[in-house]
Every structure is written in C-alpha cells, then in structure tokens.
Design a protein around this motif. Structure first.
Motif, short mmCIF file in Angstrom:
data_model
loop_
_atom_site.label_atom_id
_atom_site.label_comp_id
_atom_site.label_asym_id
_atom_site.label_seq_id
_atom_site.Cartn_x
_atom_site.Cartn_y
_atom_site.Cartn_z
N MET A 193 21.24 9.55 4.88
CA MET A 193 20.92 10.93 5.19
C MET A 193 22.05 11.53 6.01
O MET A 193 22.57 10.92 6.93
CB MET A 193 19.61 11.00 5.99
CG MET A 193 19.33 12.36 6.55
SD MET A 193 17.88 12.52 7.59
CE MET A 193 17.98 11.14 8.67
N ARG B 182 23.72 18.52 8.21
CA ARG B 182 24.88 19.41 8.25
C ARG B 182 24.42 20.86 8.21
O ARG B 182 23.28 21.16 7.81
CB ARG B 182 25.83 19.14 7.09
CG ARG B 182 25.21 19.37 5.73
CD ARG B 182 26.25 19.31 4.62
NE ARG B 182 25.65 19.43 3.30
CZ ARG B 182 25.24 20.56 2.75
NH1 ARG B 182 25.35 21.71 3.40
NH2 ARG B 182 24.71 20.57 1.53
N ALA C 1 24.01 24.40 6.73
CA ALA C 1 23.85 24.82 5.34
C ALA C 1 25.02 25.70 4.91
O ALA C 1 25.57 26.46 5.72
CB ALA C 1 22.54 25.57 5.18
N ASP D 120 23.73 26.33 -0.76
CA ASP D 120 22.48 25.59 -0.55
C ASP D 120 21.25 26.48 -0.67
O ASP D 120 20.12 25.98 -0.64
CB ASP D 120 22.46 24.92 0.83
CG ASP D 120 23.51 23.85 0.99
OD1 ASP D 120 23.72 23.08 0.03
OD2 ASP D 120 24.12 23.78 2.08
N ALA E 78 18.57 25.40 -3.23
CA ALA E 78 17.80 24.21 -2.86
C ALA E 78 16.83 24.53 -1.72
O ALA E 78 15.67 24.10 -1.75
CB ALA E 78 18.74 23.07 -2.46
N VAL F 7 20.57 21.42 7.11
CA VAL F 7 19.93 20.71 6.01
C VAL F 7 20.07 19.21 6.20
O VAL F 7 21.00 18.73 6.85
CB VAL F 7 20.50 21.11 4.62
CG1 VAL F 7 20.25 22.59 4.34
CG2 VAL F 7 21.98 20.77 4.50
N GLU G 277 20.59 16.07 3.85
CA GLU G 277 21.02 15.74 2.51
C GLU G 277 20.80 14.26 2.26
O GLU G 277 21.15 13.42 3.10
CB GLU G 277 22.51 16.09 2.41
CG GLU G 277 23.07 16.14 1.04
CD GLU G 277 24.52 16.59 1.08
OE1 GLU G 277 25.39 15.69 0.97
OE2 GLU G 277 24.78 17.80 1.23
N ASP H 214 21.33 11.36 -0.85
CA ASP H 214 21.93 11.09 -2.16
C ASP H 214 22.58 12.34 -2.76
O ASP H 214 22.45 12.61 -3.96
CB ASP H 214 20.89 10.52 -3.13
CG ASP H 214 20.33 9.18 -2.66
OD1 ASP H 214 21.07 8.43 -1.98
OD2 ASP H 214 19.15 8.89 -2.95
N GLY H 215 23.23 13.12 -1.90
CA GLY H 215 23.96 14.30 -2.36
C GLY H 215 23.13 15.53 -2.62
O GLY H 215 23.65 16.55 -3.08
N ALA H 216 21.82 15.48 -2.35
CA ALA H 216 20.95 16.63 -2.60
C ALA H 216 20.24 17.05 -1.32
O ALA H 216 19.86 16.22 -0.50
CB ALA H 216 19.91 16.27 -3.67
N VAL H 217 20.05 18.36 -1.15
CA VAL H 217 19.32 18.88 -0.01
C VAL H 217 17.85 18.48 -0.17
O VAL H 217 17.22 18.80 -1.18
CB VAL H 217 19.47 20.40 0.10
CG1 VAL H 217 18.57 20.96 1.19
CG2 VAL H 217 20.92 20.77 0.37
N ALA H 218 17.32 17.77 0.84
CA ALA H 218 15.95 17.27 0.77
C ALA H 218 15.05 17.88 1.83
O ALA H 218 13.83 17.73 1.78
CB ALA H 218 15.95 15.75 0.91
#
Length: 147
Positions: free
Chosen positions: A1, A4, A6, A10, A13, A52, A54, A56-60
């Motif tokens: 995780m 950072r 945004a 972003d 997402a 955000v 992140e 695995d490279g995606a905003v969660a």
C-alpha cells in the motif's frame, strides 16, 4: 500500500469509490448523478484535500481533509477491513493536532471505526443540516499530549 497525494487523473477512481458506496448502501439516497460524484472528486482533488491509498497500482481508498475537517473517508468494497482506512486516518492524525468529521447515524461500521480510533461523539442532528436529510453525528479527535 502506498499513501500519496491525489493527482487530477485520480478523479475517476475517487469518484467511482464514492459512487460505489452510495450504490451499495441501501439507506443512502442517491441525490447526485455518478457524473456529479466524479466532478465532486475532481474538486476535492483540485483543492489539494485528497490523499489516496494505492494497492497494486490502483486507487483503493481516499481521505479528503481540509485542515482539521475530514470531509470524506471511503474504501472500495473489495479492499475494506484491510487497514486502508486506518492508514489514511493515521496519516491525517500525524498532520493535525485535532480532527473532526460527520458520519450518518445509520453508518454503524463507520461509527465503530471512528470510536475505535479515538474519536468522541460531540453532536447528533436530525439531518436537516445535510444534503441527504439523514440524521448524523459529529465526531472529534484530539492528539494526546504526553505529560
């Protein structure tokens, strides 16, 4: 995780996470379109309020904060209960001596979470002061000062 600030890119997402919560929560009325959720996310990001999480490279997950006021804290459904909300909240706590936020009285999971994280209830309303018209609770947290 990774936590950072945004970026404008972003907004999609962040808006999708917000829309997902509204769509998946039976007590939450949809008063804005998904496009308006996206625009709102963009505004929060443009103001510099959004951090955000992140994975695995995606905003969660994301947290929107203006100084001591947390305006939003949401985690995508598939990533809930994995510490993302706590990590975002801990980062906000490290940057502010006190925080406040509102959550809906129907949001039992959020209420448990905020209480567990040291927030105290300071006010309840009947919902006349929010756009959704739902009863809500204001919580406050203050950093403990070591003696």
């Amino acid at each position: 995780m990774i936590l950072r600030a945004a970026h404008p890119t972003d907004a999609g997402a962040v808006g999708a996470i917000l829309s997902e919560f509204i769509d998946d929560t039976d007590w939450m009325p949809r008063i804005h379109t998904r496009a308006e959720d996206l625009a709102h996310a963009g505004t929060l990001i443009d103001r510099g309020w959004v951090t955000v999480a992140e994975v695995d490279g995606a905003v969660a997950a994301f947290l929107a904060r203006d100084r001591a006021t947390i305006h939003a804290l949401y985690v995508t459904a598939v990533r809930q209960n994995r510490g993302l909300g706590k990590a975002l909240l801990d980062a906000a706590k490290s940057e502010a001596p006190a925080l406040q936020l509102w959550t809906f009285q129907s949001n039992n999971g959020a209420i448990r979470f905020y209480r567990r994280e040291g927030f105290a209830e300071v006010e309840r309303t009947d919902g006349r002061g929010n756009d959704e018209g739902l009863p809500d609770i204001r919580f406050h947290w203050r950093k403990e000062i070591a003696a």
